[in-house]
Design an enzyme around this catalytic site. Structure first.
Site, short mmCIF file in Angstrom:
data_model
loop_
_atom_site.label_atom_id
_atom_site.label_comp_id
_atom_site.label_asym_id
_atom_site.label_seq_id
_atom_site.Cartn_x
_atom_site.Cartn_y
_atom_site.Cartn_z
N GLU A 197 55.80 29.04 57.03
CA GLU A 197 55.13 29.55 58.36
C GLU A 197 54.12 28.47 58.96
O GLU A 197 53.79 27.62 58.13
CB GLU A 197 54.33 30.83 58.19
CG GLU A 197 53.71 30.94 56.95
CD GLU A 197 52.57 30.03 56.80
OE1 GLU A 197 52.05 29.61 57.73
OE2 GLU A 197 52.36 29.53 55.53
N GLU A 340 53.60 26.14 55.39
CA GLU A 340 54.79 25.21 55.97
C GLU A 340 55.90 25.20 55.32
O GLU A 340 56.80 24.24 55.15
CB GLU A 340 54.45 24.14 56.59
CG GLU A 340 53.83 22.81 55.78
CD GLU A 340 53.55 21.77 56.44
OE1 GLU A 340 53.93 20.70 55.98
OE2 GLU A 340 52.49 21.74 57.41
#
Length: 373
Positions: A197, A340
């Protein structure tokens, strides 16, 4: 039915009921495939169990996929991005503009996840499900660049200390986006999914979800995120406590919790998890925020839990609590806190190595070596 669960049921939309009905059919892990995978591993030229977690990962994959010789030749990574209204409370060391800028970096191929995905041979798909500003235009690296899916539900959530982060319908719409992206990847041949994310302020949302679903104290599940100082962490704790007092979220109503105090990218990740589990495709969680998404998914259907693989344990204090609540042991523990999907990508490399061990090692019989007596 009476009590809190009945009250929660009365607020479910037809879309929520449909998802719950589908998830109710989630099967347990395939114990027959797992036993056969274990028997085959014990025939390889090594003492039984000597490759530790590599062997248990092979067994887990058999249980998830139903195949004793599952191949993982087409890994894919999904990074969901959105902004958070709570960021206005100075709970992050970085401004909200960084979310859009990092999305552009993912597309260009310059982020850590792009590099790690390149090593793994995985594709990177970035979902803009709620970024507040425009995504800067970039030139994508032909080898490492990510594919952008523009599916913005709204430009970031609202400040959860003042009202719901989003409407229930918006949470369900973001879940649907995640499901659609995952379904497309599976249709294209993806056989291993990693999720991550990007969203300034999302560790505050994740800490709030963790407090609700694990029942832990806010202080215990709240860390420094992007590196805030003591005052910044204090603001995070105060914001979370304010939001919890305002909404009084009920863990028996996972969508209501997600809408009140979650994030759009977290909702999209819930959708990716649901779709991967439905398709019996192994899914690897990244860090704290993806763990929060897993809490929502498992609250919707507990049978999802055993089908998840924890890529790593981050240095966020709440992540350990989340993993313990989910009953998941991380593949790696490297003191990461980037997000991420960086930790998921690294763990996917370990999982790929485990599959190659099963696929490539000789058995005692084939090598003409005397096995254990």
């Amino acid at each position: 039915m009476t009590g809190p669960r009945a009250a929660a049921d009365s607020s479910w939309s037809s879309a929520e009921r449909a998802v719950r009905s589908q998830l109710a059919a989630t099967p347990p892990l395939d114990v027959v495939a797992m036993a056969e995978a274990q028997r085959y591993l014990d025939r390889l030229t090594k003492p039984p169990g000597s490759l530790g977690r590599l062997e248990t990962l092979v067994v887990e994959l058999a249980g998830i996929t139903g195949c004793t010789d599952a191949t993982l030749d087409h890994p894919a990574i999904v990074v969901a991005a959105a902004d958070h209204g709570i960021a206005r409370r100075d709970v992050s060391a970085y401004p909200s503009e960084v979310t859009a800028q990092m999305v552009a970096n993912f597309v260009a191929g310059g982020a850590a996840v792009n590099v790690l995905a390149g090593v793994l041979g995985a594709t990177v798909t970035v979902i803009d499900v709620g970024v507040a500003g425009p995504i800067p235009e970039v030139v994508a690296d032909p080898l490492r660049g990510g594919r952008l899916v523009s599916a913005r539900i709204r430009p970031g959530t609202a400040d959860m200390t003042e009202g719901p982060a989003m409407a229930r319908e918006e949470a369900m719409a973001a879940i649907a986006v995640g499901r659609a992206v995952a379904a497309d990847l599976v249709a294209e041949g993806a056989d291993l999914l990693g999720i991550g994310e990007m969203g300034i302020g999302n560790t505050t949302a994740a800490s709030t979800l963790a407090a609700v679903f694990t029942g832990s104290a806010v202080d215990a599940v709240t860390g420094r995120g992007t590196g805030v100082d003591d005052d910044g962490r204090r603001r995070k704790v105060e914001a979370i406590e304010t939001a919890l007092a305002l909404h009084r979220p009920d863990p028996a109503d996972p969508i209501g919790v997600l809408a009140s105090v979650g994030g759009l990218e977290i909702a999209a990740l819930v959708g990716v998890i649901i779709e991967a589990v439905t398709a019996r495709v192994p899914i690897v969680l990244d860090g704290f925020i993806t763990g929060a998404a897993a809490l929502v998914a498992v609250a919707l259907e507990p049978a999802i839990g055993p089908r998840l693989i924890a890529g790593h344990r981050s240095s966020e204090p709440g992540h350990r609590i989340v993993l313990e609540h989910l009953g998941l042991a991380p593949v790696l523990d490297l003191d990461l806190r980037l997000g991420e999907a960086s930790g998921a990508a690294l763990a996917m490399g370990v999982i790929a190595a485990a599959v190659e061990i099963r696929r490539g090692m000789a058995t005692f019989d084939s090598a003409g070596i005397a096995g254990p007596s």
